[in-house]
Design an enzyme around this catalytic site. Structure first.
Site, PDB file in Angstrom:
ATOM      1  N   SER A  74       0.865  -1.195   0.000  1.00 39.79           N
ATOM      2  CA  SER A  74       0.000   0.000   0.000  1.00 39.79           C
ATOM      3  C   SER A  74       0.895   1.236   0.000  1.00 39.79           C
ATOM      4  CB  SER A  74      -0.856  -0.003   1.269  1.00 39.79           C
ATOM      5  OG  SER A  74      -1.465   1.247   1.457  1.00 39.79           O
ATOM      6  N   TYR A  99      -1.163  -0.768  10.516  1.00 39.90           N
ATOM      7  CA  TYR A  99      -1.329  -1.132   9.101  1.00 39.90           C
ATOM      8  C   TYR A  99      -0.127  -0.621   8.298  1.00 39.90           C
ATOM      9  CZ  TYR A  99      -3.531  -1.220   4.430  1.00 39.90           C
ATOM     10  OH  TYR A  99      -3.818  -1.437   3.103  1.00 39.90           O
TER      11      TYR A  99
END
Ligand SMILES: NC(=O)c1ccc[n+]([C@@H]2O[C@H](COP(=O)([O-])OP(=O)(O)OC[C@H]3O[C@@H](n4cnc5c(N)ncnc54)[C@H](OP(=O)(O)O)[C@@H]3O)[C@@H](O)[C@H]2O)c1
Length: 299
Positions: free
Chosen positions: A142, A155
């Protein structure tokens, strides 16, 4: 160029979101797809779509957060389809919180699903790939792994870990025939974990579709790309690459841009939304039980 047709692909996180788009894109390439996730219902839905597109499909329900049970999953796959040619580590979990509010279990679950299980599955599949002198590991990371995302720190840590582990592994495996690619999507509209939060993307951040991510995966496999940034269009993606590189040298400049884009403010909104979604869905029972436990302890 690598031909995907006829190759056997293990795709984690195949039951919903971006995974379903990757499954469909692989079906169009005539791959055999082994889709893994916890939801049987989700896998059955994707199975029907993949078969309609002419792809071959095997769905296996498995909780990949149970890392010590991944050898059982690999054994089942080997018995049912033989060896895996391509592994796509796509399954992911994102929990928005102030850092000090994470429980140990929450930190562990995000790091395990996003990073540890990807490394363990790769470790288990790699010996066969090395014997055959061919294979490809694709990690769905990501942009949050390139620039830290406030109130989403675990995350971000997991995705930065995935990026650097993949970067190391690619160099280790040079000349072995086994390739490693990392895909870094930005904000994805329509379906997936970002769309599910119901909070808009920050201003001037690019927005892409799940189909764009699936296309990037196919291109990365075909052309053995080390890394692909998926962000709206080639110009926005190019600008993002330049900014991310600049923020490596000047991190506080990146912080200022993120403040201006109101990244933190929007992630704080996501904390509230995620709490409400958790209350409405299956986590409701858990939260009620936890509340009752606390009340019983107090009484
Ligand atoms: N959406 C975005 O904006 C975005 C942006 C950048 C990167 N990404 C990355 O793209 C990937 C896919 O994300 P998404 O948006 O499609 O997320 P999603 O809609 O939340 O789907 C997550 C997938 O992972 C599976 N999964 C989660 N925990 C699992 C577990 N313990 N065991 C097995 N499977 C598990 C889920 O299946 P079950 O619940 O059925 O188990 C589901 O299929 C993730 O790695 C994510 O970090 C997404």
């Amino acid at each position: 160029m690598t031909i995907i047709a006829g190759q056997t692909v293990l795709l984690t996180g195949a039951s919903r979101g971006i995974g379903t788009f990757i499954a469909r894109a692989l079906a169009k390439e005539k791959a055999t797809i082994v889709g893994v996730s916890r939801s049987q219902q989700g896998l059955d839905k994707v199975a029907a779509e993949v078969k309609a597109l002419g792809g071959k499909w095997i769905g296996i329900t498995h909780d990949i957060s149970q890392v010590e049970e991944l050898p059982i999953l690999v054994k089942e796959i080997n018995q049912r389809v033989g060896s895996i040619d391509i592994l796509i580590n796509n399954a992911g979990l994102e929990i928005y919180k102030k850092f000090q509010d994470y429980s140990t279990a929450e930190m562990q679950s995000v790091l395990t699903v996003n990073l540890m299980s990807a490394m363990e599955l790769s470790r288990l599949l790699l010996p066969t790939m090395l014997c055959q002198r061919r294979g490809h590991i694709v990690n769905i990371a990501s942009l949050a792994g390139k620039k830290g995302s406030p109130y989403d720190s675990i995350y971000s840590a997991s995705k930065a870990g995935l990026l650097m582990w993949g970067d190391s592994l690619r160099q280790e495996l040079v000349d072995t025939g086994v390739k490693v690619s990392t895909i870094c999507p930005g904000y994805i509209s329509g379906q997936g974990m970002f769309a599910d939060t119901g909070v808009p993307a920050p201003r001037l951040a690019g927005i892409s579709t799940p189909a764009d991510v699936a296309n990037a995966v196919i291109q990365a496999i075909k052309h053995n790309q080390a890394e692909a940034i998926v962000n709206q269009d080639p110009i926005t993606a190019g600008m993002t690459k330049l900014l991310m590189a600049l923020w490596q040298i000047f991190p506080k400049f990146g912080d200022t841009v993120y403040q201006w884009m109101e990244v933190a403010k929007l992630n704080q909104l996501r904390i509230e939304n995620q709490m409400q979604i958790a209350l409405r869905t299956s986590d409701r029972k858990l939260m009620v039980t936890a509340k009752l436990d606390t009340e019983i302890k107090k009484a």
